[in-house]
Design an enzyme around this catalytic site. Structure first.
Site, PDB file in Angstrom:
ATOM      1  N   HIS A 106      -6.077 -14.205   8.678  1.00 33.19           N
ATOM      2  CA  HIS A 106      -4.584 -13.787   9.556  1.00 33.19           C
ATOM      3  C   HIS A 106      -4.722 -12.792   9.231  1.00 33.19           C
ATOM      4  CE1 HIS A 106      -1.079 -15.441   9.355  1.00 33.19           C
ATOM      5  NE2 HIS A 106      -0.422 -14.336   8.942  1.00 33.19           N
ATOM      6  N   TYR A 136       5.744 -25.583  16.639  1.00 34.26           N
ATOM      7  CA  TYR A 136       4.760 -26.828  15.492  1.00 34.26           C
ATOM      8  C   TYR A 136       6.287 -27.240  14.717  1.00 34.26           C
ATOM      9  CZ  TYR A 136       2.037 -21.866  15.422  1.00 34.26           C
ATOM     10  OH  TYR A 136       0.954 -20.944  15.649  1.00 34.26           O
TER      11      TYR A 136
END
Lengths: 608, 608
Positions: A403, A221
């Protein structure tokens, strides 16, 4: 020019990039769409050897696929399965026995053994050689009525592919476990939305990470801080699209642009991995999503009446770009400058768009026992909250981002009115935490004061040995639907959690019901209490019953800390008196009991 | 002789008993079985105007029906439904519009509205006039794959009938709520058992109530005491059959012969209603079933190797005959001398047959909350008990009588070995407490030491406002399967109930979880504690969880009071790792979306 077999094609492995044109004559089973008719495209493998393009015909209830195979060997498998596994998959298979080539619709059983389908639902429409490789064209109805077939639904679809490196005698002889293959997640059923008109004064801004060397590890990330010009006035973002460095299409998995919190005057510049020890802590305050893109997604358009405000007083000038690089083949030294291009206008549209969080509060009181294959948690946005916070004319939800953390398997939000379910706001029954894009909704959903929004998440904790509690950590869980809507209201959070007092009663009940002496004392934290529960069927069942019975604590909030005035504790659970019917596909007849024969591909007309 | 319509037939209502022969020519859709080919017979209505005969073809998986209509008016409905209701029923309909007559396979929706089936599964085979009335012959497969059709299964089938008193324009015009009709319960799928050879020294004994005047009320249980001759030695009952007084076939609903307890030297003679205040209390000690018959049942045969012992030392000479008269039309002054004819032999067979009680102990700790549509209670006969009590060679179960009180809706007993379900011993998914016959099993079930017998009962308490506890009362509940087996063992009861300590924990949990102060004090009786529970979803769910989790108290008994030696309290619940698969009928194809046309009946060939 004599007949040329796939084996010989394979022997020319390294010369195949050279331009030669092959026309494969195959039985046409429908009209062949032209190459330009495939608006959606995604690389299947990280090297980009397989590239899938497709279109969606809602009138026909079918998807047309165009699969580009850059380096064909002895065939390939392409298909869909529940969560990307090669077992219980629905597959289109092209294979060669070294002499002849065949195409067929097949399925794999629980052991990975391949079988021809009795009904051939991957309909081969054509095959075409081009300088870049072989194009296969085929069609698949959303629903086929073949019980062995995958049902193509809204939301995530797990595509799988496998490459045949050797000739195979028959379909049944393919050893699926020895295949070189992988999976790719996409939203196949793109909504059929007409593109809104864009203003002439539209400007663009690229939020891209400058010349990143993609780390040679499977998952990275990457965090990069960007900044709006000083004094940048309020604008409306009206569209955004990905900017992916050419050649890295298979590596850039998803990207998000976050706006930082306005309470800080400045944020440090940073350009590095998000999990680095060097990352300044303050970057954690950059969590307000401005834009989100995932592989296979296209440009995101706001509705004509609305735009997402950014810039101006009261909002931070700082933006955080986060890029998820997925590099399973561990390429080294790849350089990347991908990011997101924002299209914005100073001519503000009638409405500011807003983002509202539905689902569960991030709290450990909502927990999932270990070893569950599909445990359900539900978060409520109650009638009382929408009554107070929504304007009389209601709001319009036009997009949604689901999510959860790693255990999430399904997420569904349903709109309910007077106890009767009205419509699905967004549903993903093959949800993956690794594929979170903002989806434009097929239909804009109108929500009025007094409506209820019920978000249900399904979790799998079969690989865990202790309870999974709610929270921010990656091994804790969330159940959230970020809905994008207009006109913006003060309501930012409409979420719930079980009443802590009732949970406490549950802990003391578990204490009484288990002969072992376990300390469920109130001074112990909620996660510690959950971790110490002996998870027998009774304790599991009663936790389920508790969650579907106990009153809730509502977060009907203007921001994560500021509630609307009112009593929000010990609220009754919304009750549903009428459920939406599940849509059951109508089937013309059940399939033949014996499998169909594969279609031989006539490769005799190969020309250089 | 001109064409004669059904309307005219109706005008001759009172002359129709006179002999005239009508031959109806209809489209034949199969071979027409002869009248003698229908071994099973039952009157549908109490007056005996409709009489159903049938046979079962297991090779064809179909039932052939012959319906005798003694007084035809404008048609009739005959069919099946889940529990005998006219809504959601599967119907064969013969109707006349006053000019023409039609036959069709139809279904009624939840409102009782009739519709033609898209698939015609009641296949009309023929129609025939005889002096006694009109015979309709038709065929029905057990399973039709038409989702609107009833699935004919083992166990009870609720047959329904209705008589059309007026001509109707169409099938859709039939007002089902205004029909004169009713229901009759039968076991349609009689087992296909070859009749064992009977010995030459066989004798018969009729246990019949002498010249009873059937009370003019809907329901009467009649009790009559009979006596074996003094010094009657041990014999084997090897068969029994009903003796029904001619003309009362529609009124005699079911009959049972009980043997009295051996501990009393004598029992008073009695001949009167079982619920009379005049009935001597001692008759309550006559509960050991010797024979049981219900309407539609035939003779009961013991397997060739076994007989039911009666007579001889250690058994009572006294027998109680109980007859249930069902007299809904409240006929007055009907005389009846029905009963049961026992066939017995002095030449004892190799094995004594025995009867064993499986299921739940008669105790209030097993309770059903009010307002449940299908609440399940399970009784266990554990491996530990069968290990101790059964001979190494095992026992053979050849017949079974399921028993619950008024809330019972389904009863199933499954044999499990090493945690894996092996076979269904007996199952009735349309069980009715009003229809309890001893059914010979299709297949004899062998049970060995260490096997488990799990009996599951499903209850409906939607019409009740307080909990239903286990017990002997008619408003309390039972869950029992009386299995008939050989060779006889000492094991008479193999039943279970939840551990009372765990139930007590449940009561105190309910106490803690409800904000209202309810006294669940231990000095209050179990039924009183159940009656005072506020039945919210949580308390219901947790009771279900308790019953499927808490350890059990086993009654592994030689008689109702004497346990086998061993520890029988707080025993673990048997666990099932592998369930039997539900048999799903294989369907050739789904039905046409539009309903089929009815078959016109050509009534033009009427002859006197």
């Amino acid at each position: 020019c004599p007949s040329l077999m796939l084996r010989e094609v394979a022997s020319m492995y390294f010369t195949m990039v050279a331009a030669f044109l092959v026309i494969l004559v195959v039985a046409l089973q429908g009209s062949v769409p032209r190459g330009t008719d495939f608006p959606y495209k995604v690389p299947l493998d990280p090297q980009g050897l397989l590239e899938l393009s497709w279109n969606v015909s809602y009138p026909e209830q079918a998807v047309h696929f165009q699969l580009l195979i850059r380096e064909l060997r002895f065939g390939l498998l392409f298909g869909m399965s529940d969560r990307g596994e090669f077992e219980n998959a629905d597959l289109a298979v092209l294979w060669s026995d070294g002499h002849n080539s065949y195409f067929g619709d097949a399925w794999s059983d629980a052991k990975g053994q391949l079988h021809m389908d009795s009904q051939q639902d991957y309909q081969l429409l054509g095959a075409r050689r081009a300088p870049e490789g072989l194009y296969l064209l085929f069609r698949r109805a959303f629903s086929t009525c073949d019980p062995k077939d995958y049902l193509i639904e809204d939301g995530t679809v797990h595509l799988i592919y496998g490459i045949l490196e050797k000739p195979v005698r028959s379909l049944q002889a393919i050893n699926i476990s020895a295949l070189h293959g992988g999976l790719q997640r996409v939203q196949l059923l793109k909504p059929n939305i007409s593109i809104p008109q864009l203003p002439s004064d539209m400007k663009t801004m690229e939020i891209t990470a400058p010349d990143v060397v993609i780390p040679s590890q499977e998952t990275t990330y990457w965090c990069y801080m960007a900044e709006l010009p000083e004094g940048f006035p309020k604008h409306h973002i009206i569209m955004y699209e990905p900017v992916v460095t050419a050649g890295n299409e298979g590596l850039v998995h998803h990207m998000e642009v976050f706006q930082c919190a306005a309470e800080f005057d400045s944020f440090p510049h940073y350009n590095g991995p998000c999990d680095s020890k060097m990352k300044p802590d303050r970057l954690n305050y950059c969590r307000h999503v401005l834009a989100a893109w995932a592989m296979g997604a296209q440009a995101f358009y706001y509705p004509e009446e609305a735009g997402l405000a950014f810039g101006g007083p009261g909002s931070s000038r700082y933006l955080r770009l986060e890029i998820h690089y997925h590099n399973p083949l561990v390429f080294k030294g790849r350089r990347d400058s991908s990011g997101i291009r924002l299209y914005y206008t100073a001519t503000l549209r009638p409405y500011d768009a807003g983002i509202m969080e539905l689902g569960l509060v991030y709290t450990p009181v909502m927990a999932i026992p270990p070893g569950e294959d599909s445990f359900i948690l539900t978060g409520y946005c109650t009638d009382k909250c929408t009554q107070l916070a929504l304007p009389t004319a209601g709001i319009r939800i036009f997009a949604s981002q689901l999510h959860t953390h790693l255990a999430g398997r399904k997420v569904v939000t349903v709109l309910s009115r007077d106890g009767r379910e009205q419509q699905v706001v967004n549903a993903d029954t093959h949800y993956s935490p690794h594929f979170q894009e903002i989806s434009m909704l097929k239909e804009v959903v109108a929500v009025f004061p007094g409506d209820e929004l019920i978000t249900t998440c399904t979790y799998n904790t079969e690989d865990r040995s202790r309870a999974t509690v709610g929270g921010f950590g990656i091994l804790e869980e969330m159940c959230v639907n970020y809905v994008h809507y207009y006109p913006q209201t003060q309501l930012e959070l409409c979420k719930s959690a079980v009443d802590p007092g009732y949970l406490h009663r549950y802990f003391s009940l578990v204490n009484r019901f288990n002969d072992e002496e376990i300390c469920m004392c109130p001074q112990v934290s909620v996660p510690q209490q959950f971790y110490s529960i002996p998870w027998n069927t009774f304790n599991r069942d009663v936790l389920k019953s508790l969650y579907s019975f106990a009153p809730i604590s509502m977060h009907c909030n203007k921001s994560s800390a500021v509630r609307f005035p009112g009593e929000w504790e010990k609220q009754p659970l919304p009750s549903i008196t009428e459920r939406l019917r599940e849509r059951v596909p109508r089937c013309p007849g059940s399939p033949e009991p014996h499998p169909a024969a594969p279609i031989p591909l006539d490769l005799g007309q190969l020309r250089r």
